[in-house]
Design a protein around this motif. Sequence first.
Motif, PDB file in Angstrom:
ATOM      1  N   VAL A  71       5.648   4.063  -3.309  1.00  0.00           N
ATOM      2  CA  VAL A  71       4.293   3.874  -2.801  1.00  0.00           C
ATOM      3  C   VAL A  71       3.296   4.751  -3.543  1.00  0.00           C
ATOM      4  O   VAL A  71       2.120   4.391  -3.676  1.00  0.00           O
ATOM      5  CB  VAL A  71       4.214   4.109  -1.284  1.00  0.00           C
ATOM      6  CG1 VAL A  71       5.063   3.096  -0.536  1.00  0.00           C
ATOM      7  CG2 VAL A  71       4.603   5.523  -0.916  1.00  0.00           C
ATOM      8  N   GLY A  72       3.756   5.896  -4.053  1.00  0.00           N
ATOM      9  CA  GLY A  72       2.861   6.733  -4.842  1.00  0.00           C
ATOM     10  C   GLY A  72       2.363   6.005  -6.079  1.00  0.00           C
ATOM     11  O   GLY A  72       1.198   6.155  -6.477  1.00  0.00           O
ATOM     12  N   ALA A  73       3.234   5.186  -6.682  1.00  0.00           N
ATOM     13  CA  ALA A  73       2.839   4.430  -7.867  1.00  0.00           C
ATOM     14  C   ALA A  73       1.821   3.348  -7.544  1.00  0.00           C
ATOM     15  O   ALA A  73       1.086   2.893  -8.430  1.00  0.00           O
ATOM     16  CB  ALA A  73       4.075   3.809  -8.515  1.00  0.00           C
ATOM     17  N   GLU A  77       9.922  -4.400   3.915  1.00  0.00           N
ATOM     18  CA  GLU A  77      11.182  -3.651   3.934  1.00  0.00           C
ATOM     19  C   GLU A  77      10.921  -2.152   4.030  1.00  0.00           C
ATOM     20  O   GLU A  77      11.479  -1.347   3.278  1.00  0.00           O
ATOM     21  CB  GLU A  77      12.063  -3.998   2.730  1.00  0.00           C
ATOM     22  CG  GLU A  77      12.539  -5.444   2.749  1.00  0.00           C
ATOM     23  CD  GLU A  77      13.683  -5.736   1.779  1.00  0.00           C
ATOM     24  OE1 GLU A  77      14.313  -4.776   1.278  1.00  0.00           O
ATOM     25  OE2 GLU A  77      13.956  -6.931   1.545  1.00  0.00           O
ATOM     26  N   VAL A  78      10.066  -1.783   4.972  1.00  0.00           N
ATOM     27  CA  VAL A  78       9.774  -0.369   5.219  1.00  0.00           C
ATOM     28  C   VAL A  78      10.847   0.177   6.152  1.00  0.00           C
ATOM     29  O   VAL A  78      10.915  -0.175   7.326  1.00  0.00           O
ATOM     30  CB  VAL A  78       8.387  -0.189   5.852  1.00  0.00           C
ATOM     31  CG1 VAL A  78       8.106   1.289   6.089  1.00  0.00           C
ATOM     32  CG2 VAL A  78       7.310  -0.808   4.976  1.00  0.00           C
ATOM     33  N   ALA A  79      11.694   1.036   5.625  1.00  0.00           N
ATOM     34  CA  ALA A  79      12.784   1.601   6.425  1.00  0.00           C
ATOM     35  C   ALA A  79      12.539   3.063   6.785  1.00  0.00           C
ATOM     36  O   ALA A  79      13.142   3.579   7.721  1.00  0.00           O
ATOM     37  CB  ALA A  79      14.110   1.461   5.677  1.00  0.00           C
ATOM     38  N   ASP A  80      11.690   3.754   6.045  1.00  0.00           N
ATOM     39  CA  ASP A  80      11.432   5.172   6.275  1.00  0.00           C
ATOM     40  C   ASP A  80       9.919   5.381   6.315  1.00  0.00           C
ATOM     41  O   ASP A  80       9.299   5.803   5.331  1.00  0.00           O
ATOM     42  CB  ASP A  80      12.077   6.012   5.168  1.00  0.00           C
ATOM     43  CG  ASP A  80      12.088   7.502   5.498  1.00  0.00           C
ATOM     44  OD1 ASP A  80      11.261   7.919   6.337  1.00  0.00           O
ATOM     45  OD2 ASP A  80      12.897   8.240   4.909  1.00  0.00           O
ATOM     46  N   GLY A  81       9.325   5.064   7.459  1.00  0.00           N
ATOM     47  CA  GLY A  81       7.878   5.153   7.591  1.00  0.00           C
ATOM     48  C   GLY A  81       7.339   6.554   7.412  1.00  0.00           C
ATOM     49  O   GLY A  81       6.215   6.730   6.925  1.00  0.00           O
ATOM     50  N   VAL A 139       2.842  10.143   1.827  1.00  0.00           N
ATOM     51  CA  VAL A 139       2.109   9.874   0.597  1.00  0.00           C
ATOM     52  C   VAL A 139       0.774   9.193   0.868  1.00  0.00           C
ATOM     53  O   VAL A 139      -0.225   9.480   0.215  1.00  0.00           O
ATOM     54  CB  VAL A 139       2.962   8.990  -0.349  1.00  0.00           C
ATOM     55  CG1 VAL A 139       2.173   8.616  -1.599  1.00  0.00           C
ATOM     56  CG2 VAL A 139       4.252   9.700  -0.724  1.00  0.00           C
ATOM     57  N   LEU A 140       0.744   8.302   1.865  1.00  0.00           N
ATOM     58  CA  LEU A 140      -0.427   7.443   2.045  1.00  0.00           C
ATOM     59  C   LEU A 140      -1.413   7.909   3.112  1.00  0.00           C
ATOM     60  O   LEU A 140      -2.588   7.523   3.073  1.00  0.00           O
ATOM     61  CB  LEU A 140       0.040   6.022   2.407  1.00  0.00           C
ATOM     62  CG  LEU A 140       0.865   5.276   1.358  1.00  0.00           C
ATOM     63  CD1 LEU A 140       1.206   3.888   1.863  1.00  0.00           C
ATOM     64  CD2 LEU A 140       0.138   5.200   0.031  1.00  0.00           C
ATOM     65  N   ALA A 141      -0.966   8.703   4.081  1.00  0.00           N
ATOM     66  CA  ALA A 141      -1.785   8.957   5.270  1.00  0.00           C
ATOM     67  C   ALA A 141      -3.142   9.571   4.951  1.00  0.00           C
ATOM     68  O   ALA A 141      -4.150   9.236   5.590  1.00  0.00           O
ATOM     69  CB  ALA A 141      -1.024   9.848   6.239  1.00  0.00           C
ATOM     70  N   GLU A 142      -3.215  10.437   3.966  1.00  0.00           N
ATOM     71  CA  GLU A 142      -4.485  11.116   3.697  1.00  0.00           C
ATOM     72  C   GLU A 142      -5.523  10.155   3.131  1.00  0.00           C
ATOM     73  O   GLU A 142      -6.692  10.161   3.557  1.00  0.00           O
ATOM     74  CB  GLU A 142      -4.260  12.286   2.729  1.00  0.00           C
ATOM     75  CG  GLU A 142      -5.538  13.068   2.446  1.00  0.00           C
ATOM     76  CD  GLU A 142      -5.288  14.285   1.571  1.00  0.00           C
ATOM     77  OE1 GLU A 142      -6.282  14.933   1.167  1.00  0.00           O
ATOM     78  OE2 GLU A 142      -4.111  14.585   1.274  1.00  0.00           O
ATOM     79  N   ARG A 143      -5.118   9.332   2.173  1.00  0.00           N
ATOM     80  CA  ARG A 143      -6.070   8.427   1.524  1.00  0.00           C
ATOM     81  C   ARG A 143      -6.232   7.125   2.284  1.00  0.00           C
ATOM     82  O   ARG A 143      -7.227   6.421   2.110  1.00  0.00           O
ATOM     83  CB  ARG A 143      -5.612   8.140   0.090  1.00  0.00           C
ATOM     84  CG  ARG A 143      -5.607   9.380  -0.785  1.00  0.00           C
ATOM     85  CD  ARG A 143      -5.041   9.097  -2.162  1.00  0.00           C
ATOM     86  NE  ARG A 143      -5.845   8.144  -2.911  1.00  0.00           N
ATOM     87  CZ  ARG A 143      -5.522   7.734  -4.144  1.00  0.00           C
ATOM     88  NH1 ARG A 143      -4.423   8.201  -4.731  1.00  0.00           N
ATOM     89  NH2 ARG A 143      -6.294   6.869  -4.778  1.00  0.00           N
ATOM     90  N   TYR A 144      -5.240   6.802   3.122  1.00  0.00           N
ATOM     91  CA  TYR A 144      -5.275   5.543   3.877  1.00  0.00           C
ATOM     92  C   TYR A 144      -5.051   5.885   5.350  1.00  0.00           C
ATOM     93  O   TYR A 144      -3.924   5.780   5.862  1.00  0.00           O
ATOM     94  CB  TYR A 144      -4.207   4.581   3.353  1.00  0.00           C
ATOM     95  CG  TYR A 144      -4.428   4.228   1.896  1.00  0.00           C
ATOM     96  CD1 TYR A 144      -5.227   3.144   1.550  1.00  0.00           C
ATOM     97  CD2 TYR A 144      -3.875   5.008   0.874  1.00  0.00           C
ATOM     98  CE1 TYR A 144      -5.457   2.828   0.219  1.00  0.00           C
ATOM     99  CE2 TYR A 144      -4.105   4.704  -0.451  1.00  0.00           C
ATOM    100  CZ  TYR A 144      -4.898   3.618  -0.777  1.00  0.00           C
ATOM    101  OH  TYR A 144      -5.133   3.314  -2.106  1.00  0.00           O
TER     102      TYR A 144
END
Length: 308
Positions: A119-121, A134-138, A144-149
Amino acid sequence: MVDERPPGPRSRRGAVVIVCAVLLTLLLAGHRLVPNVHGLGSLVDSVTPLLGIAVPLLALAALLRRSRPALLAVLLPALVWAGLYGRAWLPPAAGADGAAVRVVSQNLRVGNPDPAATVGALTGDAPDLIGLQEVADGDRVASVLAERYPHRAVVSTVALWSRWPIREAHGVDTGLGWDRALRAVVAAPQGDLAVYVVHLGSARAGHTATRDQTVAALADAVRADPADRLVVLGDLNTATTDRVFDPLTRLLGDAQAEAGQGFGFTWPAGLPVTRPDHVLYRGLTPTAAGVLHTPDSDHRAVTAGFRW
């Protein structure tokens, strides 16, 4: 005196190439006529773009046989293939400038050893919306995403991450017996945008019935959706050339076809030969579309930009 000897090898030179060229032409032109029994028609539809690889091989064989008729025969499948798929390789008319909404969709892969890296990419081009399957480890994804999204919607193993507020979200029944799709309303600066994140049923050789049913169910949901502006992100387990995909293409545009270049194959990631991952839309104008190679997933990601 008339020479009654049987024709020599020169008269038969290139005959096999000619026969192969004619058969290839018939398959390219008539692949939709192959009965879809146990998914055979879908399989042929899906691999038809790859059959273009046979054209230069047949041309090489004709040259090696020094057969002008065979070389002329190879023009038949070349012209048919170009008529079917040549447009995909033309430079897109739309430009990336002016995109009001940028989206990306990624199948993370169950068992992904480092979903955070995957997801970083996805964030490199700063998309506004990220659809995941196929999100297995939310938790690792969130790190990685919570700050920007800061806004997200999650249903089962599909998720939407957004820069903008999400007004509502709920699961979408695609006939799998459990929801593996969601619909959210994103409050974009220009107005509300309905966003579907979808993972349809899997298709295997001889076993496509579940996939086919989920495609039809998604088409029914989109047809009944009142939203003026709508985007579908996801792994639909269906190639755009597959006849089963037709119910969706009658309702939605394909960002890759309209604003991308090439087939945009996404699977398998190492050497993709088909495109089960899609960005579909209505009520928007696509400005760009492409494919992104990310680490640790067996799918490449699909991207698109839109003007309001």
